[in-house]
Scaffold this motif. Structure first.
Motif, PDB file in Angstrom:
ATOM      1  N   LYS A   9       0.865  -1.179   0.000  1.00 29.28           N
ATOM      2  CA  LYS A   9       0.000   0.000   0.000  1.00 29.28           C
ATOM      3  C   LYS A   9       0.904   1.232   0.000  1.00 29.28           C
ATOM      4  CE  LYS A   9      -2.255   0.679   3.775  1.00 29.28           C
ATOM      5  NZ  LYS A   9      -3.208   0.573   4.882  1.00 29.28           N
ATOM      6  N   TYR A  10       0.678   2.134  -0.946  1.00 32.26           N
ATOM      7  CA  TYR A  10       1.473   3.349  -1.065  1.00 32.26           C
ATOM      8  C   TYR A  10       1.241   4.258   0.139  1.00 32.26           C
ATOM      9  CZ  TYR A  10       2.688   8.038  -2.661  1.00 32.26           C
ATOM     10  OH  TYR A  10       3.193   9.305  -2.757  1.00 32.26           O
ATOM     11  N   ILE A  11       2.334   4.809   0.706  1.00 36.02           N
ATOM     12  CA  ILE A  11       2.239   5.756   1.820  1.00 36.02           C
ATOM     13  C   ILE A  11       2.711   7.145   1.393  1.00 36.02           C
ATOM     14  CG2 ILE A  11       3.052   6.336   4.135  1.00 36.02           C
ATOM     15  CD1 ILE A  11       3.271   3.330   4.691  1.00 36.02           C
ATOM     16  N   SER A  12       3.966   7.244   0.909  1.00 37.40           N
ATOM     17  CA  SER A  12       4.509   8.557   0.538  1.00 37.40           C
ATOM     18  C   SER A  12       5.709   8.378  -0.389  1.00 37.40           C
ATOM     19  CB  SER A  12       4.923   9.336   1.787  1.00 37.40           C
ATOM     20  OG  SER A  12       5.970   8.665   2.461  1.00 37.40           O
ATOM     21  N   ALA A  13       6.168   9.520  -0.947  1.00 37.44           N
ATOM     22  CA  ALA A  13       7.317   9.479  -1.855  1.00 37.44           C
ATOM     23  C   ALA A  13       7.976  10.850  -1.909  1.00 37.44           C
ATOM     24  CB  ALA A  13       6.879   9.043  -3.246  1.00 37.44           C
ATOM     25  N   SER A  14       9.125  10.892  -2.596  1.00 40.88           N
ATOM     26  CA  SER A  14       9.871  12.139  -2.778  1.00 40.88           C
ATOM     27  C   SER A  14       8.996  13.204  -3.419  1.00 40.88           C
ATOM     28  CB  SER A  14      11.075  11.893  -3.698  1.00 40.88           C
ATOM     29  OG  SER A  14      11.968  10.995  -3.139  1.00 40.88           O
ATOM     30  N   LEU A  15       9.372  14.445  -3.161  1.00 42.18           N
ATOM     31  CA  LEU A  15       8.677  15.610  -3.701  1.00 42.18           C
ATOM     32  C   LEU A  15       8.536  15.508  -5.214  1.00 42.18           C
ATOM     33  CD1 LEU A  15       7.524  18.376  -2.849  1.00 42.18           C
ATOM     34  CD2 LEU A  15       9.764  19.336  -3.389  1.00 42.18           C
ATOM     35  N   GLY A  16       7.369  15.882  -5.727  1.00 44.54           N
ATOM     36  CA  GLY A  16       7.138  15.896  -7.165  1.00 44.54           C
ATOM     37  C   GLY A  16       6.565  14.623  -7.732  1.00 44.54           C
ATOM     38  N   VAL A  17       6.260  13.648  -6.871  1.00 46.21           N
ATOM     39  CA  VAL A  17       5.723  12.374  -7.351  1.00 46.21           C
ATOM     40  C   VAL A  17       4.281  12.536  -7.816  1.00 46.21           C
ATOM     41  CG1 VAL A  17       4.832  11.554  -5.120  1.00 46.21           C
ATOM     42  CG2 VAL A  17       5.559   9.901  -6.852  1.00 46.21           C
ATOM     43  N   TYR A  18       3.908  11.760  -8.816  1.00 46.20           N
ATOM     44  CA  TYR A  18       2.513  11.586  -9.206  1.00 46.20           C
ATOM     45  C   TYR A  18       2.190  10.123  -8.957  1.00 46.20           C
ATOM     46  CZ  TYR A  18      -1.639  10.742 -11.909  1.00 46.20           C
ATOM     47  OH  TYR A  18      -2.895  10.350 -12.284  1.00 46.20           O
ATOM     48  N   TYR A  19       1.193   9.858  -8.114  1.00 47.62           N
ATOM     49  CA  TYR A  19       0.782   8.484  -7.836  1.00 47.62           C
ATOM     50  C   TYR A  19      -0.501   8.180  -8.591  1.00 47.62           C
ATOM     51  CZ  TYR A  19      -1.062   4.401  -5.444  1.00 47.62           C
ATOM     52  OH  TYR A  19      -1.583   3.156  -5.170  1.00 47.62           O
ATOM     53  N   SER A  20      -0.464   7.126  -9.401  1.00 52.24           N
ATOM     54  CA  SER A  20      -1.637   6.661 -10.135  1.00 52.24           C
ATOM     55  C   SER A  20      -2.184   5.424  -9.426  1.00 52.24           C
ATOM     56  CB  SER A  20      -1.260   6.312 -11.570  1.00 52.24           C
ATOM     57  OG  SER A  20      -2.340   5.674 -12.227  1.00 52.24           O
ATOM     58  N   PRO A  21      -3.280   5.576  -8.652  1.00 52.07           N
ATOM     59  CA  PRO A  21      -3.803   4.423  -7.919  1.00 52.07           C
ATOM     60  C   PRO A  21      -4.295   3.297  -8.830  1.00 52.07           C
ATOM     61  CG  PRO A  21      -5.124   6.400  -7.460  1.00 52.07           C
ATOM     62  CD  PRO A  21      -4.026   6.792  -8.401  1.00 52.07           C
ATOM     63  N   ASN A  22      -4.831   3.633  -9.995  1.00 54.65           N
ATOM     64  CA  ASN A  22      -5.324   2.593 -10.906  1.00 54.65           C
ATOM     65  C   ASN A  22      -4.196   1.730 -11.450  1.00 54.65           C
ATOM     66  OD1 ASN A  22      -7.965   3.436 -10.575  1.00 54.65           O
ATOM     67  ND2 ASN A  22      -7.879   4.836 -12.312  1.00 54.65           N
ATOM     68  N   ALA A  23      -3.069   2.361 -11.778  1.00 52.61           N
ATOM     69  CA  ALA A  23      -1.912   1.621 -12.305  1.00 52.61           C
ATOM     70  C   ALA A  23      -0.983   1.155 -11.180  1.00 52.61           C
ATOM     71  CB  ALA A  23      -1.143   2.493 -13.288  1.00 52.61           C
ATOM     72  N   HIS A  24      -1.201   1.677  -9.967  1.00 55.95           N
ATOM     73  CA  HIS A  24      -0.325   1.394  -8.808  1.00 55.95           C
ATOM     74  C   HIS A  24       1.116   1.742  -9.183  1.00 55.95           C
ATOM     75  CE1 HIS A  24      -0.298   0.041  -4.771  1.00 55.95           C
ATOM     76  NE2 HIS A  24       0.374  -1.067  -4.960  1.00 55.95           N
TER      77      HIS A  24
END
Length: 103
Positions: A44-59
């Protein structure tokens, strides 16, 4: 080149920090560089480096790096949590890719 650093053997409920190392070993700068990382379906995604785009559909996590000078190394990080219900010591795989768009 791109490589993901982090543990493979994990336990349910464990929070994991990963490091993505990206580099341009060439003699010329690369432009329009993007880094993508497809997350294992058992995290399960929590966080990432600045500037990330998280696509929940593609994970998938994505970063636009832009210009990457020759002989340069950079690092990105992300944090995930292992889902419950899998056997202890299960092996995860995170796959990252570097793209140079328009070159």
């Amino acid at each position: 080149k791109v490589k993901v650093w982090g543990p493979q053997g994990v336990s349910p409920g464990q929070t994991i920090n990963y490091i993505i190392e990206y580099r341009n070993d060439g003699l010329k700068a690369a432009s329009n560089v993007f880094i993508s990382c497809y997350l294992d379906t058992l995290v399960k995604y929590i966080s990432a480096s600045l500037g990330v785009y998280y696509s929940p559909n593609a994970h998938r996590l994505s970063w636009k790096i832009g210009n990457l000078p020759a002989k340069t190394i950079g690092y990105l990080t992300f944090k995930v949590e292992v889902v419950w219900g899998l056997p202890g010591g299960f092996t995860l795989e995170q796959n990252a890719f570097i793209n140079n768009i328009g070159e």
